[in-house]
Design an enzyme around this catalytic site. Structure first.
Site, PDB file in Angstrom:
ATOM      1  CB  CYS B  43      30.777   0.673 -23.439  1.00 27.75           C
ATOM      2  SG  CYS B  43      32.309   0.036 -24.130  1.00 27.75           S
ATOM      3  CB  CYS B  46      34.483  -2.407 -21.282  1.00 27.64           C
ATOM      4  SG  CYS B  46      34.805  -0.748 -21.836  1.00 27.64           S
ATOM      5  CG  ASP B 447      53.760  13.701  -2.349  1.00 25.45           C
ATOM      6  OD1 ASP B 447      54.828  14.170  -1.961  1.00 25.45           O
ATOM      7  OD2 ASP B 447      53.636  12.578  -2.863  1.00 25.45           O
ATOM      8  CG  ASP B 626      52.134   8.823  -4.094  1.00 25.40           C
ATOM      9  OD1 ASP B 626      52.770   9.771  -3.596  1.00 25.40           O
ATOM     10  OD2 ASP B 626      52.642   7.963  -4.819  1.00 25.40           O
ATOM     11  CG  ASP B 630      52.631  12.092   0.857  1.00 30.40           C
ATOM     12  OD1 ASP B 630      53.358  13.038   1.184  1.00 30.40           O
ATOM     13  OD2 ASP B 630      52.655  11.561  -0.267  1.00 30.40           O
TER      14      ASP B 630
END
Lengths: 59, 727
Positions: B43, B46, B447, B626, B630
């Site tokens: 917005c 911000c 994971d 992550d 992985d």
């Protein structure tokens, strides 16, 4: 029908004017952040003129 | 194109070597441009909070927040790093991630986008003006007036086609030279033939000229191209460049002197120094020092492991408490980190190129266009007894009507609408085909550490302790950089507890912290060191004098983890949990979340193998992970998602990046992808049906330019509206 000689160039001229305005706004980076610009109008800091785009941030 | 200004590169030679600029950019440029992704901005508040605050920051020349791309660009003096900006944003309450300022590639995409937008604008202008004249012709202008209008239309259309038709001509030429046939071939053929015939008709005072249809075709197709481009560009600029481009460097100890060298220059037998907080750059053996290592990214273990002389370490682990000297046993190509990269490369090369629905539709459709119009030409040539002009006109009419105007919009309109929706939810699509692949998924593999959990432990039994102990514990914990100590300190501070005044506070690397409090020795750390019994759970032990107490820890669930598992199960997906952690912890989490299938102690190879096995059973797997461990699984899976906090290797290997901390958008994405595919199929059918209705009209010779214009605009608009219906 003579009026066409005036109207056709006039309509083409106006169209070109619109196209020119579009190209100008495009190069000024006005389509880079449509959402942000629509929110920036709420900020009193930009009442007089919009936040300048840094040269570096233009394409 | 002269009207596009190209941002001058900081160093002209770098234009030829983008990688060099990426490396040089941060170190050499006196004024740096820092780019960070701030997914939570939404917005005007911000914008002003962030921009005002950064303007006050030392060394910052200016800052601009792009709300559309949720990206902050900071123009800063040398010495300001992205991490400073990120820390500052963190204090403001905004989570931020560094974007690799691969400025060259970004200006390149921006330039392409602008060029496309300009073509859209020019063809739009031409279309409207020609249409103005065409309406007059359709309303019954005749004779010299009609010819004049056609002539003016032609004068506008020919330069427009030459300018705005280039993307199609270029692609068609490329495909032709490679001996392929794609959609751009027939399109270019239709455009050129129609312009040619219409020009001829105009000069011959003919009745029909298809100038407006040609320009309209180009306009709608360009809009589709632009949408497609935008979807790809947003993803590219945010996800791929999200890399925290870590130049691999190591501190080498030689004859007592330290020198910073590139990891590539290290040889087996060298001694490297790994400071607390640093990542181990090589595989090796600890020769001096004691510390603890965080292996979470490599193995998925939440608990740090003790490291002392003789401990084997692997590249990618993070050193936590004390400095370590490591003798290199494998560096560069031979390190475990690099083997992991090879695993990813193998998985990627084994993956077949995915053929999208748009490509399949185009492949089926592309040959029919020229065949139909060629057929019409010959049949009419035969019927009319050799009337070349009439047959050509009919051929052109059927060509322009069959041209897949709506087909060009059918897929990009839906993809744009849905990726925009997902982006607002905090999910970024990196790969154009990911949405389509996501829709086919029936099994989801998660994971554990860092994906379903935050990967940061939180104390669970604070209430069992005396207030005094808590104060001592806080005093001690504040003196340590160990993750458990930091988590404990954070939790205690949040409770408003004030730290006890500890004297002679000292961290003993690998063991804990100790100090003096009211004349007693106090320690916080490992069980055996403190003098307590070691338990089974993750814990830090406190001793005050001779009394000991134990703080137990559990990994926190990521927000939205429960919803995402429940949401996916509600959609009928099979959910798996595969982790490198010990069985007890994995089982506990699986039970808590209601996941029936789980596997613990999985090595990176095991994860990828499990996904392969699921694929072999006919499942389509979505992998969410992550860690470095992985990456192979992420690239093996049918489609993959990684959180923004993941290592860059994992993000690079996955198709989508989750920008928000909350995991629940994953379930939304799976649901939305299914709806999107439904819309795409509807759109393809719609544009097909228009053709089934109007192609016969064209073939029988009843089609006029008015028909062509009507069919094109109506089909394009219905297709777009259908895409916007996406919820």
């Amino acid at each position: 029908m003579e009026v066409l000689a005036l109207l056709i160039p006039a309509s083409l001229f106006l169209g070109l004017l619109g196209l020119g305005a579009f190209l100008w706004s495009l190069r000024k980076g006005q389509y880079d952040d449509p959402e942000g610009d629509s929110q920036r109008i709420l900020d009193p800091r930009y009442d007089d003129k919009p936040k300048p785009v840094e040269k570096d941030q233009r394409g | 194109m002269s009207s596009v200004t190209i941002r001058p590169s900081a160093c002209p030679a770098c234009d030829a070597a983008p990688a060099a600029e990426a490396l040089a950019g941060r170190a050499a440029a006196p004024d740096a441009r820092i780019l960070v992704s701030v997914p939570a901005v939404h917005c005007a508040g911000c914008i002003s909070t962030i921009e005002r605050d950064l303007a006050k920051m030392e060394g910052v020349n200016s800052a601009r927040l792009n709300l559309t791309l949720k990206r902050l660009s900071v123009d800063a003096k040398a010495g300001i790093a992205a991490s400073d900006v990120i820390a500052r944003l963190d204090r403001l309450g905004y989570e931020a991630h560094e974007l690799d300022a691969g400025t060259l590639s970004m200006t390149e995409t921006e330039r392409q986008g602008r060029e496309l937008l300009m073509m859209v604008g020019v063809s739009g202008f031409a279309m409207m003006n020609i249409m103005l004249l065409s309406v007059a012709v359709w309303s019954g202008a005749e004779g010299a007036t009609r010819d004049l209008f056609h002539l003016i239309s032609g004068l506008i259309a020919v330069p427009t086609v030459a300018f705005a038709g280039r993307p199609f001509f270029r692609n068609a030429w490329k495909a032709l030279r490679a001996g392929r046939m794609d959609m751009d071939g027939p399109i270019s053929f239709a455009i050129l033939l129609t312009v040619f015939i219409s020009t001829y008709e105009t000069l011959q005072s003919g009745e029909h000229a298809y100038f407006e249809a040609v320009v309209m075709l180009i306009f709608f197709l360009l809009v589709g191209r632009y949408l497609e481009f935008r979807a790809r560009a947003v993803a590219r600029s945010a996800a791929q460049e999200l890399a925290a481009l870590e130049v691999p460097r190591a501190t080498r100890l030689a004859e007592g002197a330290e020198s910073v060298v590139s990891v590539a220059d290290l040889a087996v037998g060298d001694i490297v120094l790994v400071r607390p907080g640093g990542r181990v750059p090589v595989d090796g053996v600890v020769t001096a020092g004691q510390s603890e290592l965080d292996r979470a990214l490599l193995t998925g273990e939440t608990l740090p492991v003790f490291a002392g002389t003789g401990t084997l370490v692997s590249a990618g682990e993070v050193n936590l408490t004390g400095p370590l000297q490591v003798r290199v046993t494998a560096a560069g190509k031979d390190s475990s980190l690099h083997r992991m990269a090879d695993l990813v490369a193998n998985a990627e090369s084994a993956k077949m190129r995915y053929t999208t629905i748009a490509e399949r539709a185009a492949a089926a459709y592309a040959p029919t266009i020229p065949i139909l119009s060629l057929g019409a030409f010959f049949v009419w040539f035969w019927i009319s007894g050799g009337d070349l002009r009439l047959s050509l006109n009919i051929a052109v009419a059927s060509l322009i009507i069959t041209c897949p105007c709506a087909l060009g919009l059918a897929v990009p309109a839906v993809v744009t609408a849905s990726s925009g929706k997902l982006f607002r939810k905090g999910l970024l699509i990196k790969d154009g085909t990911a949405l389509e692949r996501l829709a086919e998924v029936d099994t989801v593999v998660f994971d554990k550490t860092g994906t379903l959990t935050m990967g940061t432990p939180a104390p669970t039994n604070l209430d069992e302790h005396r207030a005094e102990d808590l104060r001592v514990a806080l005093g001690l914990a504040e003196g340590s950089g160990h993750p458990l100590a930091q988590a404990l300190a954070r939790a205690l501070r949040d409770r408003g507890i004030r730290p006890a005044n500890i004297m002679q506070l000292a961290e003993v690397p690998g063991y804990g912290v100790e100090g003096q409090w009211q004349g007693q020795r106090v320690r916080l750390g490992r069980a055996d060191w403190v003098g307590a019994e070691a338990g089974v759970v993750t814990a830090a032990h406190l001793s005050v004098g001779d009394e000991t107490s134990c703080f137990s820890f559990a990994d926190q669930l990521r927000p939205g983890a429960e919803q995402v598992v429940r949401g996916l199960q509600a959609q009928g997906k099979e959910v798996w949990l595969i982790s490198g952690d010990v069985p007890a912890v994995v089982r506990e989490l699986a039970q808590r979340l209601g996941i029936a299938h789980w596997q613990a102690g999985a090595l990176p190879e095991d994860k990828a193998a499990k996904i392969d096995a699921l694929h072999a059973e006919g499942h389509k797997v979505l992998m969410v992970g992550d860690g470095l461990n992985d990456t192979a699984a992420l690239s093996t899976a049918h489609v993959s998602i990684s959180p923004a906090s993941a290592l860059d290797a994992a993000r690079a290997a996955s198709d989508m990046v989750l920008l928000s901390r909350d995991l629940s958008p994953v379930a939304d994405a799976v649901r939305l992808s299914k709806t999107a595919m439904k819309r795409i199929r509807e759109n393809l059918w719609q544009s097909g049906i228009y053709n089934i209705i109007f192609v016969p009209i064209a073939l029988f010779g009843f089609a006029t330019p008015l028909w062509a214009a009507f069919v094109m605009s109506v089909s394009s608009i219905t297709v777009t509206l259908n895409a916007l219906r996406l919820k």
